[in-house]
Design an enzyme around this catalytic site. Structure first.
Site, PDB file in Angstrom:
ATOM      1  N   HIS A 115      23.983 -10.876 158.148  1.00  0.00           N
ATOM      2  CA  HIS A 115      22.623 -10.805 158.715  1.00  0.00           C
ATOM      3  C   HIS A 115      22.371 -11.876 159.777  1.00  0.00           C
ATOM      4  O   HIS A 115      21.384 -11.799 160.509  1.00  0.00           O
ATOM      5  CB  HIS A 115      21.565 -10.961 157.618  1.00  0.00           C
ATOM      6  CG  HIS A 115      21.593  -9.865 156.608  1.00  0.00           C
ATOM      7  ND1 HIS A 115      21.392  -8.543 156.955  1.00  0.00           N
ATOM      8  CD2 HIS A 115      21.816  -9.870 155.270  1.00  0.00           C
ATOM      9  CE1 HIS A 115      21.476  -7.794 155.867  1.00  0.00           C
ATOM     10  NE2 HIS A 115      21.735  -8.566 154.824  1.00  0.00           N
ATOM     11  N   ASP A 141      28.607  -3.412 152.885  1.00  0.00           N
ATOM     12  CA  ASP A 141      27.524  -4.013 152.099  1.00  0.00           C
ATOM     13  C   ASP A 141      26.356  -3.013 152.108  1.00  0.00           C
ATOM     14  O   ASP A 141      26.200  -2.243 153.063  1.00  0.00           O
ATOM     15  CB  ASP A 141      27.098  -5.341 152.742  1.00  0.00           C
ATOM     16  CG  ASP A 141      26.036  -6.067 151.940  1.00  0.00           C
ATOM     17  OD1 ASP A 141      26.386  -7.007 151.206  1.00  0.00           O
ATOM     18  OD2 ASP A 141      24.839  -5.700 152.045  1.00  0.00           O
ATOM     19  N   HIS A 189      23.330  -3.456 152.605  1.00  0.00           N
ATOM     20  CA  HIS A 189      22.323  -3.766 153.625  1.00  0.00           C
ATOM     21  C   HIS A 189      22.924  -3.645 155.021  1.00  0.00           C
ATOM     22  O   HIS A 189      24.101  -3.972 155.222  1.00  0.00           O
ATOM     23  CB  HIS A 189      21.781  -5.191 153.420  1.00  0.00           C
ATOM     24  CG  HIS A 189      21.187  -5.400 152.057  1.00  0.00           C
ATOM     25  ND1 HIS A 189      21.877  -6.029 151.032  1.00  0.00           N
ATOM     26  CD2 HIS A 189      19.977  -5.037 151.554  1.00  0.00           C
ATOM     27  CE1 HIS A 189      21.108  -6.054 149.941  1.00  0.00           C
ATOM     28  NE2 HIS A 189      19.958  -5.457 150.232  1.00  0.00           N
ATOM     29  N   ASP A 236      26.941  -4.784 146.369  1.00  0.00           N
ATOM     30  CA  ASP A 236      25.541  -4.447 146.074  1.00  0.00           C
ATOM     31  C   ASP A 236      25.258  -2.953 146.265  1.00  0.00           C
ATOM     32  O   ASP A 236      24.122  -2.511 146.106  1.00  0.00           O
ATOM     33  CB  ASP A 236      24.552  -5.322 146.864  1.00  0.00           C
ATOM     34  CG  ASP A 236      24.936  -5.522 148.312  1.00  0.00           C
ATOM     35  OD1 ASP A 236      25.861  -4.836 148.789  1.00  0.00           O
ATOM     36  OD2 ASP A 236      24.307  -6.374 148.977  1.00  0.00           O
TER      37      ASP A 236
END
Ligand code: OKP
Ligand code: ZN
Length: 331
Positions: free
Chosen positions: A152, A186, A188, A275
Site C-alpha cells: 500500500h 493479497d 487488498h 488474508d
C-alpha cells in the site's frame, strides 16, 4: 527455496488502528511472521537466511526524499505511537508543522510511527532486497518474510500498515536485469505498487483482490485502472465479489498467469497475502487452506525465477498452515 527473515520486526508493535473514530486492536501483529517462520522451518525444514544491509539509495529510487526524511526524523521522537490528525489537502502549501506532515505523508490512520518504525521498515526492505539478490544470483525462488508489509505504500505516503513498498523496491532492483511481472494476491488492492509503476511498460502489475467498493483501500483497484502513457495496458486489476471461493478465484488466477506468459518477464514477484483465507478477520474472500497449494502450483508452472514477498494475512491461527500449503507446491 530460501527464506529470508530477521527478528527486528518484533520491535514493530503498533497498538491500534483508528477506524471511524475508534481505537481498534491492530491486526498487523508480530505473531503473524513468527507463526509463518515456525511452520516453514518445522514442517518443511527450510533454512532461514538473514538479510544483508542495503543502502538507503534503493528506497530513494521509488520513494520521495522528503517522505523518507520525515519518517526517519519522526521515528526519533518517541516510544509512543504517533497518528495523523490533520490531512493537508494541497502539495503547494508550505507544510513545516510536524503534526501537519504526519497527515501529508499518510493516507489513513492505521499506520502510526514510533521510534522503531524507520528501522523496522528499512529492515523489511532489506529482507525483500536480499530475496531479490538471491534469485538474481541463480536461485529459482526465495521467500521474504517482510514485516511491516509494503504494497500500500506510495511514493510519498504510508498507509494500510505499510511504510516502504518492499515488493516494488525488489521489482525495481530486478528490473535492472530484465522485465519484471508483479502478481499481487493479497486480498487488498496493491495501490502503492500500482501507482509506482503506473506509467511503466517494463514492469507488469496484476492485482487480484476483494472489490474495493467494499474493502480497503476503497479508492483504487477497479478494472478501469489500466496504466498511463507507455504503461497503458501494463496494469491489470481483478476486483472480486465478496466471498469468492477457490474455484472462481482460480479462473481469475489462470487468466492472470496467461497474461504474465504473454508479457515474457525475466522475473516474477508475488505480493503474497493469506488474508484471502475464508477465516481471515478482515479479508472478505473465501479461499481454503488447501487451495494455497493449488495457487502456488499454477504459479510454479510459469517456471520463472520467483520472489515471494509477504504482505497481509491476519488470522494467526491459520497463517502457518496456509504458508506450508503454499510453499509445499514450490519445493
Ligand atoms: C493491509 B494489507 C479494519 C479495517 C482494515 C486496513 C487493512 C490494511 C491491509 N477495521 N484496515 O494489504 O494486508
Ligand atoms: Zn491485505
Amino acid at each position: 527455496m530460501k527464506i529470508i527473515y530477521s527478528q527486528k520486526h518484533l520491535l514493530h508493535t503498533p497498538p491500534a488502528e483508528i477506524f471511524n473514530g475508534n481505537m481498534d486492536p491492530h491486526a498487523e501483529v508480530p505473531d503473524r511472521i513468527e507463526n509463518i517462520r515456525k511452520a516453514l522451518t518445522k514442517e518443511l525444514h527450510l533454512d532461514i537466511l538473514a538479510p544483508n544491509k542495503f543502502s538507503i539509495s534503493w528506497i530513494k529510487k521509488l520513494h520521495d526524499d522528503k517522505y523518507i526524511k520525515f519518517l526517519e526524523k519522526t521515528s526519533k521522537l518517541t516510544e509512543e505511537y504517533l497518528y495523523p490528525s490533520v490531512f493537508p489537502y494541497d502539495n503547494y502549501l508550505q507544510i513545516d508543522n510536524d503534526l501537519a506532515k504526519r497527515g501529508l505523508y499518510a493516507f489513513d490512520m492505521y499506520t502510526p510511527i514510533n521510534c522503531q518504525t524507520f528501522k523496522t521498515a528499512c529492515e523489511s526492505v532489506n529482507i525483500a532486497l536480499t530475496a531479490a539478490t538471491v534469485v538474481a544470483e541463480g536461485e529459482k525462488s526465495s521467500y521474504a518474510l517482510c514485516r511491516p508489509p509494503g504494497h500500500h505504500a506510495e511514493k510519498a505516503k504510508m498507509g494500510g500498515y505499510c511504510y516502504f513498498n518492499n515488493a516494488a523496491i525488489a521489482a525495481e532492483y530486478l528490473s535492472k536485469h530484465g522485465k519484471v511481472a508483479i502478481l499481487d494476491v493479497d486480498v487488498h488492492h496493491g495501490n502503492g505498487t500500482q501507482s509506482l509503476f503506473y506509467d511503466r511498460s517494463d514492469v507488469l502489475f496484476i492485482s487480484i483482490h476483494a472489490d474495493p467498493k467494499y474493502k480497503f483501500p476503497y479508492f483504487s483497484g477497479t478494472a478501469k485502472e489500466k496504466g498511463v502513457g507507455r504503461g497503458l495496458g501494463f496494469n491489470i486489476n481483478y476486483p472480486l465479489k465478496l466471498k469468492t471461493g477457490d474455484l472462481a478465484y482460480h479462473q481469475v488466477l489462470l487468466k492472470s498467469i496467461d497474461q504474465i506468459k504473454i508479457f515474457q518477464p525475466k522475473y516474477l514477484i508475488i505480493s503474497l497475502g493469506y488474508d484471502t483465507h475464508k477465516d481471515d478477520p478482515i479479508g472478505g474472500l473465501s479461499l481454503t487452506t488447501s487451495y494455497y497449494f493449488q495457487m502456488a502450483k499454477a504459479i510454479r508452472l510459469l517456471n520463472l525465477s520467483t520472489v515471494f514477498i509477504q504482505e497481509g494475512g491476519y488470522n494467526t491461527k491459520i497463517l502457518g498452515y496456509a504458508a506450508v500449503s503454499f510453499v509445499s507446491a514450490f519445493i
